[in-house]
Scaffold this motif. Structure first.
Motif, PDB file in Angstrom:
ATOM      1  N   SER A   1      58.972 117.799  87.918  1.00 52.08           N
ATOM      2  CA  SER A   1      57.625 117.792  88.492  1.00 52.08           C
ATOM      3  C   SER A   1      57.643 117.149  89.869  1.00 52.08           C
ATOM      4  O   SER A   1      58.588 116.442  90.222  1.00 52.08           O
ATOM      5  CB  SER A   1      56.660 117.029  87.578  1.00 52.08           C
ATOM      6  OG  SER A   1      56.979 115.646  87.576  1.00 52.08           O
ATOM      7  N   ASP A   2      56.569 117.383  90.617  1.00 52.10           N
ATOM      8  CA  ASP A   2      56.502 116.775  91.943  1.00 52.10           C
ATOM      9  C   ASP A   2      56.293 115.267  91.867  1.00 52.10           C
ATOM     10  O   ASP A   2      56.769 114.525  92.730  1.00 52.10           O
ATOM     11  CB  ASP A   2      55.438 117.458  92.809  1.00 52.10           C
ATOM     12  CG  ASP A   2      54.101 117.604  92.118  1.00 52.10           C
ATOM     13  OD1 ASP A   2      54.009 117.358  90.906  1.00 52.10           O
ATOM     14  OD2 ASP A   2      53.129 117.974  92.799  1.00 52.10           O
TER      15      ASP A   2
ATOM     16  N   ARG B   1      58.676 109.886  92.659  1.00 49.22           N
ATOM     17  CA  ARG B   1      59.110 108.618  92.062  1.00 49.22           C
ATOM     18  C   ARG B   1      60.591 108.366  92.339  1.00 49.22           C
ATOM     19  O   ARG B   1      60.985 107.262  92.721  1.00 49.22           O
ATOM     20  CB  ARG B   1      58.841 108.619  90.553  1.00 49.22           C
ATOM     21  CG  ARG B   1      59.189 107.306  89.872  1.00 49.22           C
ATOM     22  CD  ARG B   1      58.798 107.286  88.402  1.00 49.22           C
ATOM     23  NE  ARG B   1      59.092 108.498  87.675  1.00 49.22           N
ATOM     24  CZ  ARG B   1      60.287 108.820  87.172  1.00 49.22           C
ATOM     25  NH1 ARG B   1      61.300 108.018  87.340  1.00 49.22           N
ATOM     26  NH2 ARG B   1      60.455 109.935  86.507  1.00 49.22           N
ATOM     27  N   ILE B   2      61.419 109.391  92.196  1.00 43.80           N
ATOM     28  CA  ILE B   2      62.865 109.256  92.438  1.00 43.80           C
ATOM     29  C   ILE B   2      63.129 108.913  93.902  1.00 43.80           C
ATOM     30  O   ILE B   2      63.924 108.031  94.212  1.00 43.80           O
ATOM     31  CB  ILE B   2      63.590 110.547  92.014  1.00 43.80           C
ATOM     32  CG1 ILE B   2      63.623 110.634  90.489  1.00 43.80           C
ATOM     33  CG2 ILE B   2      65.006 110.604  92.590  1.00 43.80           C
ATOM     34  CD1 ILE B   2      64.038 111.973  89.940  1.00 43.80           C
TER      35      ILE B   2
ATOM     36  N   PRO C   1      56.367 123.253  90.357  1.00 41.60           N
ATOM     37  CA  PRO C   1      55.341 123.912  91.189  1.00 41.60           C
ATOM     38  C   PRO C   1      55.950 124.414  92.502  1.00 41.60           C
ATOM     39  O   PRO C   1      56.824 123.777  93.088  1.00 41.60           O
ATOM     40  CB  PRO C   1      54.325 122.797  91.457  1.00 41.60           C
ATOM     41  CG  PRO C   1      54.563 121.783  90.396  1.00 41.60           C
ATOM     42  CD  PRO C   1      56.005 121.877  90.029  1.00 41.60           C
ATOM     43  N   HIS C   2      55.454 125.544  92.965  1.00 41.82           N
ATOM     44  CA  HIS C   2      55.970 126.144  94.200  1.00 41.82           C
ATOM     45  C   HIS C   2      55.777 125.221  95.404  1.00 41.82           C
ATOM     46  O   HIS C   2      56.571 125.235  96.337  1.00 41.82           O
ATOM     47  CB  HIS C   2      55.324 127.505  94.455  1.00 41.82           C
ATOM     48  CG  HIS C   2      55.842 128.156  95.698  1.00 41.82           C
ATOM     49  ND1 HIS C   2      57.130 128.643  95.783  1.00 41.82           N
ATOM     50  CD2 HIS C   2      55.263 128.356  96.915  1.00 41.82           C
ATOM     51  CE1 HIS C   2      57.325 129.126  97.001  1.00 41.82           C
ATOM     52  NE2 HIS C   2      56.205 128.966  97.705  1.00 41.82           N
ATOM     53  N   LYS C   3      54.726 124.392  95.378  1.00 41.18           N
ATOM     54  CA  LYS C   3      54.483 123.493  96.517  1.00 41.18           C
ATOM     55  C   LYS C   3      55.634 122.502  96.696  1.00 41.18           C
ATOM     56  O   LYS C   3      55.930 122.100  97.810  1.00 41.18           O
ATOM     57  CB  LYS C   3      53.147 122.771  96.377  1.00 41.18           C
ATOM     58  CG  LYS C   3      53.071 121.781  95.236  1.00 41.18           C
ATOM     59  CD  LYS C   3      51.707 121.113  95.193  1.00 41.18           C
ATOM     60  CE  LYS C   3      51.671 120.117  94.047  1.00 41.18           C
ATOM     61  NZ  LYS C   3      50.427 119.374  93.997  1.00 41.18           N
ATOM     62  N   LEU C   4      56.323 122.133  95.605  1.00 41.58           N
ATOM     63  CA  LEU C   4      57.480 121.240  95.720  1.00 41.58           C
ATOM     64  C   LEU C   4      58.642 121.967  96.390  1.00 41.58           C
ATOM     65  O   LEU C   4      59.311 121.422  97.273  1.00 41.58           O
ATOM     66  CB  LEU C   4      57.900 120.711  94.348  1.00 41.58           C
ATOM     67  CG  LEU C   4      59.117 119.796  94.313  1.00 41.58           C
ATOM     68  CD1 LEU C   4      58.903 118.564  95.188  1.00 41.58           C
ATOM     69  CD2 LEU C   4      59.443 119.387  92.893  1.00 41.58           C
ATOM     70  N   VAL C   5      58.877 123.205  96.003  1.00 44.78           N
ATOM     71  CA  VAL C   5      59.945 124.006  96.610  1.00 44.78           C
ATOM     72  C   VAL C   5      59.643 124.229  98.090  1.00 44.78           C
ATOM     73  O   VAL C   5      60.530 124.108  98.944  1.00 44.78           O
ATOM     74  CB  VAL C   5      60.105 125.349  95.862  1.00 44.78           C
ATOM     75  CG1 VAL C   5      61.171 126.215  96.501  1.00 44.78           C
ATOM     76  CG2 VAL C   5      60.431 125.115  94.390  1.00 44.78           C
ATOM     77  N   ALA C   6      58.390 124.518  98.407  1.00 47.60           N
ATOM     78  CA  ALA C   6      57.992 124.724  99.800  1.00 47.60           C
ATOM     79  C   ALA C   6      58.107 123.423 100.600  1.00 47.60           C
ATOM     80  O   ALA C   6      58.533 123.440 101.760  1.00 47.60           O
ATOM     81  CB  ALA C   6      56.562 125.258  99.857  1.00 47.60           C
TER      82      ALA C   6
END
Length: 195
Positions: free
Chosen positions: A86-87, A92-93, A145-150
């Motif tokens: 997840s984003d 967090r990481i 979610p695609h927003k994380l990949v983007a």
């Protein structure tokens, strides 16, 4: 006959170490109908180090006729890439790494990508070389979610990125042979971590 006692390569090692520096169990395996008398005692100076219990054969430490082998390495052979799903986990990481002033390597992959599947175990071996000073993670682009990949600007699989201070520092796009990719990732880590 060899001076060193060896197990056949098909036998899988289990239980690599025991706590507090005591003898380590290097090999444990099961062979039906095997007894301790099946082992050649004359080729070993320390036959008490081999035993059979409940159908399992075990050997303590690594021995040859001169005595114990000294240079046994406790470092892992490979380190499993920890999944990011997840984003919020991604943030967090990166935040934890920033607090520790460390870099993280993130492998962006997909389950349908054959190059990703082939490259993953090689990257896990590379992760062992940098363990524990650099942590490796993987992201399946189909499960986040695609927003994380983007946000990471990932367009091809596999992509290996190095992040520090919550910013992408460098990346390698792994569209060619695995050993080239691993060498490029190693070079990327050495260049960025040297700064």
């Amino acid at each position: 006959m060899s001076d060193t006692f060896r197990f056949y390569p098909s036998l899988t090692p289990l239980l690599p170490t025991t706590p507090r520096g005591s003898s380590r169990i290097l090999q444990q395996f099961s062979i039906p109908g095997l007894s301790i008398s099946d082992f050649p005692r004359k080729s070993l100076n320390f036959p008490q180090k081999i035993g059979v219990s409940g159908g399992k054969v075990w050997a303590l430490a690594a021995w040859n006729q001169e005595g114990p082998l000294q240079d046994l390495d406790d470092s892992p052979v490979s380190v499993e890439l920890k999944p990011i799903s997840s984003d919020t986990q991604f943030d967090r990481i990166l935040g934890e790494a920033q607090q520790l002033e460390e870099s993280v390597a993130i492998v962006w992959m997909a389950t349908w990508c054959r190059k990703c599947i082939y490259l993953k175990p090689k990257l896990e071996k590379l992760a062992a070389e940098y363990y524990p000073r650099l942590r490796f993670y993987c992201v399946d682009v189909n499960t986040v979610p695609h927003k994380l990949v983007a946000r990471a600007a990932v367009t091809k699989m596999p992509t290996i990125q190095l992040w520090k201070d919550s910013k992408k520092q460098a990346e390698v796009i792994g569209g060619h042979k695995a050993y080239f990719v691993v060498n490029e990732v190693r070079e990327m880590i050495e260049n960025e971590c040297a700064m």
